[in-house]
Design an enzyme around this catalytic site. Structure first.
Site, PDB file in Angstrom:
ATOM      1  N   LYS A  14     -19.479 -16.698 -16.720  1.00  0.00           N
ATOM      2  CA  LYS A  14     -19.236 -16.701 -18.174  1.00  0.00           C
ATOM      3  C   LYS A  14     -19.378 -18.114 -18.747  1.00  0.00           C
ATOM      4  CE  LYS A  14     -15.041 -14.928 -17.701  1.00  0.00           C
ATOM      5  NZ  LYS A  14     -14.938 -14.754 -16.222  1.00  0.00           N
ATOM      6  N   ARG A  90      -9.108  -9.840 -22.458  1.00  0.00           N
ATOM      7  CA  ARG A  90      -8.917  -9.464 -21.058  1.00  0.00           C
ATOM      8  C   ARG A  90      -8.063  -8.223 -20.922  1.00  0.00           C
ATOM      9  NH1 ARG A  90      -9.955 -14.996 -18.921  1.00  0.00           N
ATOM     10  NH2 ARG A  90      -9.873 -14.728 -16.704  1.00  0.00           N
ATOM     11  N   ARG A 129     -16.470 -23.675  -5.711  1.00  0.00           N
ATOM     12  CA  ARG A 129     -16.056 -24.473  -6.871  1.00  0.00           C
ATOM     13  C   ARG A 129     -14.709 -25.140  -6.605  1.00  0.00           C
ATOM     14  NH1 ARG A 129     -15.136 -21.648 -12.553  1.00  0.00           N
ATOM     15  NH2 ARG A 129     -13.342 -20.867 -11.411  1.00  0.00           N
ATOM     16  N   ARG A 135      -9.943 -27.001  -8.690  1.00  0.00           N
ATOM     17  CA  ARG A 135      -9.236 -26.126  -9.644  1.00  0.00           C
ATOM     18  C   ARG A 135      -8.153 -25.338  -8.898  1.00  0.00           C
ATOM     19  NH1 ARG A 135     -12.053 -22.134 -14.156  1.00  0.00           N
ATOM     20  NH2 ARG A 135     -10.553 -20.516 -13.684  1.00  0.00           N
ATOM     21  N   ARG A 146      -6.540 -12.679  -8.821  1.00  0.00           N
ATOM     22  CA  ARG A 146      -7.315 -12.671 -10.078  1.00  0.00           C
ATOM     23  C   ARG A 146      -8.280 -11.491 -10.100  1.00  0.00           C
ATOM     24  NH1 ARG A 146      -9.731 -18.468  -9.622  1.00  0.00           N
ATOM     25  NH2 ARG A 146     -10.884 -17.992 -11.538  1.00  0.00           N
TER      26      ARG A 146
HETATM   27  P1  AP5 Z   1     -18.441 -19.925 -14.028  1.00  0.00           P
HETATM   28  O1  AP5 Z   1     -19.556 -19.981 -15.003  1.00  0.00           O
HETATM   29  O2  AP5 Z   1     -17.387 -20.996 -14.068  1.00  0.00           O
HETATM   30  O3  AP5 Z   1     -17.773 -18.467 -14.047  1.00  0.00           O
HETATM   31  P2  AP5 Z   1     -16.664 -17.878 -14.999  1.00  0.00           P
HETATM   32  O4  AP5 Z   1     -16.973 -16.433 -15.140  1.00  0.00           O
HETATM   33  O5  AP5 Z   1     -16.544 -18.700 -16.242  1.00  0.00           O
HETATM   34  O6  AP5 Z   1     -15.430 -18.087 -14.002  1.00  0.00           O
HETATM   35  P3  AP5 Z   1     -13.952 -18.560 -14.232  1.00  0.00           P
HETATM   36  O7  AP5 Z   1     -13.335 -18.665 -12.864  1.00  0.00           O
HETATM   37  O8  AP5 Z   1     -13.880 -19.779 -15.083  1.00  0.00           O
HETATM   38  O9  AP5 Z   1     -13.388 -17.324 -14.958  1.00  0.00           O
HETATM   39  P4  AP5 Z   1     -11.965 -16.817 -15.048  1.00  0.00           P
HETATM   40  O10 AP5 Z   1     -12.146 -15.665 -15.940  1.00  0.00           O
HETATM   41  O11 AP5 Z   1     -11.255 -16.545 -13.780  1.00  0.00           O
HETATM   42  O12 AP5 Z   1     -11.202 -18.106 -15.568  1.00  0.00           O
HETATM   43  P5  AP5 Z   1     -10.650 -18.543 -16.963  1.00  0.00           P
HETATM   44  O13 AP5 Z   1     -10.801 -20.001 -17.022  1.00  0.00           O
HETATM   45  O14 AP5 Z   1     -11.214 -17.715 -18.078  1.00  0.00           O
HETATM   46  O15 AP5 Z   1     -19.098 -19.863 -12.573  1.00  0.00           O
HETATM   47  C1  AP5 Z   1     -18.286 -19.889 -11.428  1.00  0.00           C
HETATM   48  C2  AP5 Z   1     -19.008 -20.711 -10.332  1.00  0.00           C
HETATM   49  O16 AP5 Z   1     -20.207 -20.020  -9.955  1.00  0.00           O
HETATM   50  C3  AP5 Z   1     -19.437 -22.095 -10.823  1.00  0.00           C
HETATM   51  O17 AP5 Z   1     -19.255 -22.999  -9.787  1.00  0.00           O
HETATM   52  C4  AP5 Z   1     -20.926 -21.912 -11.172  1.00  0.00           C
HETATM   53  O18 AP5 Z   1     -21.660 -23.088 -10.989  1.00  0.00           O
HETATM   54  C5  AP5 Z   1     -21.349 -20.831 -10.181  1.00  0.00           C
HETATM   55  N1  AP5 Z   1     -22.397 -19.958 -10.705  1.00  0.00           N
HETATM   56  C6  AP5 Z   1     -22.527 -19.461 -11.971  1.00  0.00           C
HETATM   57  N2  AP5 Z   1     -23.592 -18.658 -12.065  1.00  0.00           N
HETATM   58  C7  AP5 Z   1     -24.166 -18.628 -10.825  1.00  0.00           C
HETATM   59  C8  AP5 Z   1     -25.303 -17.975 -10.290  1.00  0.00           C
HETATM   60  N3  AP5 Z   1     -26.081 -17.172 -11.029  1.00  0.00           N
HETATM   61  N4  AP5 Z   1     -25.575 -18.152  -8.981  1.00  0.00           N
HETATM   62  C9  AP5 Z   1     -24.792 -18.946  -8.203  1.00  0.00           C
HETATM   63  N5  AP5 Z   1     -23.702 -19.613  -8.649  1.00  0.00           N
HETATM   64  C10 AP5 Z   1     -23.394 -19.451  -9.949  1.00  0.00           C
HETATM   65  O19 AP5 Z   1      -9.109 -18.141 -16.859  1.00  0.00           O
HETATM   66  C11 AP5 Z   1      -8.239 -18.767 -15.943  1.00  0.00           C
HETATM   67  C12 AP5 Z   1      -6.839 -18.190 -16.077  1.00  0.00           C
HETATM   68  O20 AP5 Z   1      -6.328 -18.434 -17.402  1.00  0.00           O
HETATM   69  C13 AP5 Z   1      -6.718 -16.668 -15.893  1.00  0.00           C
HETATM   70  O21 AP5 Z   1      -6.613 -16.295 -14.546  1.00  0.00           O
HETATM   71  C14 AP5 Z   1      -5.444 -16.368 -16.692  1.00  0.00           C
HETATM   72  O22 AP5 Z   1      -4.299 -16.694 -15.976  1.00  0.00           O
HETATM   73  C15 AP5 Z   1      -5.557 -17.323 -17.874  1.00  0.00           C
HETATM   74  N6  AP5 Z   1      -6.243 -16.723 -19.043  1.00  0.00           N
HETATM   75  C16 AP5 Z   1      -7.453 -17.094 -19.569  1.00  0.00           C
HETATM   76  N7  AP5 Z   1      -7.784 -16.310 -20.612  1.00  0.00           N
HETATM   77  C17 AP5 Z   1      -6.774 -15.421 -20.751  1.00  0.00           C
HETATM   78  C18 AP5 Z   1      -6.554 -14.325 -21.624  1.00  0.00           C
HETATM   79  N8  AP5 Z   1      -7.450 -13.982 -22.552  1.00  0.00           N
HETATM   80  N9  AP5 Z   1      -5.423 -13.602 -21.493  1.00  0.00           N
HETATM   81  C19 AP5 Z   1      -4.498 -13.922 -20.558  1.00  0.00           C
HETATM   82  N10 AP5 Z   1      -4.657 -14.933 -19.662  1.00  0.00           N
HETATM   83  C20 AP5 Z   1      -5.781 -15.686 -19.767  1.00  0.00           C
END
Ligand code: AP5
Length: 190
Positions: A14, A90, A129, A135, A146
């Site tokens: 994402k 979410r 990552r 992280r 997660r």
């Molecule tokens: P990346 O692009 O970082 O993936 P992402 O989907 O953004 O992953 P996140 O781990 O950031 O998502 P998340 O939903 O768990 O975390 P968030 O910060 O929103 O890619 C991941 C890795 O893969 C990178 O190293 C990248 O380089 C690599 N990659 C990408 N594409 C690739 C490809 N095609 N091939 C190979 N490698 C690739 O949330 C964190 C926490 O915050 C949650 O757990 C929760 O506790 C809280 N939170 C956030 N939003 C909410 C909400 N709306 N409600 C309640 N709690 C929330």
């Protein structure tokens, strides 16, 4: 106005695809994960609450997230070309709140883009990552939690957005540029 929900499990790409959309289309971006990590870094009350949930792989309560979302959205002013919602919604209550918040401003979500990636690949990406960035939620135990939260609380939104008629499925496994080309096709068809 191109308001887009970029959707998928942890590690589905994402954030990576959001960066490319921002560069190409000049869209605004709300990553609720980044907002929360910033609050943690700044040691705010919200950050202290958020840290416990994040390190345990759980979602922050909906009420808190919904308030944050509206205030960040309004900070972009009224005349933006569109916002990418990354990591929000979410839960179904968050999706309903987003729809209501936008409708109150005469706006809507134009497209939801689901990045679909198999679980073993997600685990591989996030462990890598975690090693590189440190992280705190990218360790095997928290990643498993997660992914469980994603399956139970978040994935029902796929059906919800299908019913809204704006769901777009993209194979998120493979080469970044091919995935981005698929994302661009969705955006340009809005
Ligand atoms: P990346 O692009 O970082 O993936 P992402 O989907 O953004 O992953 P996140 O781990 O950031 O998502 P998340 O939903 O768990 O975390 P968030 O910060 O929103 O890619 C991941 C890795 O893969 C990178 O190293 C990248 O380089 C690599 N990659 C990408 N594409 C690739 C490809 N095609 N091939 C190979 N490698 C690739 O949330 C964190 C926490 O915050 C949650 O757990 C929760 O506790 C809280 N939170 C956030 N939003 C909410 C909400 N709306 N409600 C309640 N709690 C929330």
């Amino acid at each position: 106005m191109r308001n887009i929900v970029i959707f998928g499990a942890p590690g589905s790409g994402k954030g990576t695809q959001s960066d490319k959309m921002i560069a190409k289309y000049g869209l605004k971006h709300i990553s609720t994960g980044d907002v929360l990590r910033n609050e943690i870094k700044n040691g705010t009350e919200l950050g202290k609450t958020a840290k416990e949930f994040i390190d345990n792989g759980q979602l922050i309560p909906d009420e808190l997230m919904i308030d944050i979302l509206a205030s960040v959205y309004d900070s972009f002013g009224k005349e933006h070309g569109g916002v990418i919602f990354d990591g929000f919604p979410r839960t179904i209550p968050q999706a309903e709140a987003l729809k209501k918040m936008l409708a109150e401003r005469g706006h809507k979500v134009a497209a939801m883009i689901e990045l679909d990636v198999p679980e073993e690949e997600l685990m591989k990406r996030l462990l890598l990552r975690g090693q590189q960035s440190g992280r705190s939620d990218d360790n095997e135990e928290t990643i498993k939690k997660r992914l469980g939260v994603y399956h139970h609380q978040t994935s029902p939104l796929i059906e919800w957005y299908k019913q809204e008629g704006i769901h777009n499925h993209i194979d998120g496994l493979g080469e970044l540029e091919r995935i981005f080309a698929d994302v661009c096709t969705v955006i340009e068809n809005i």
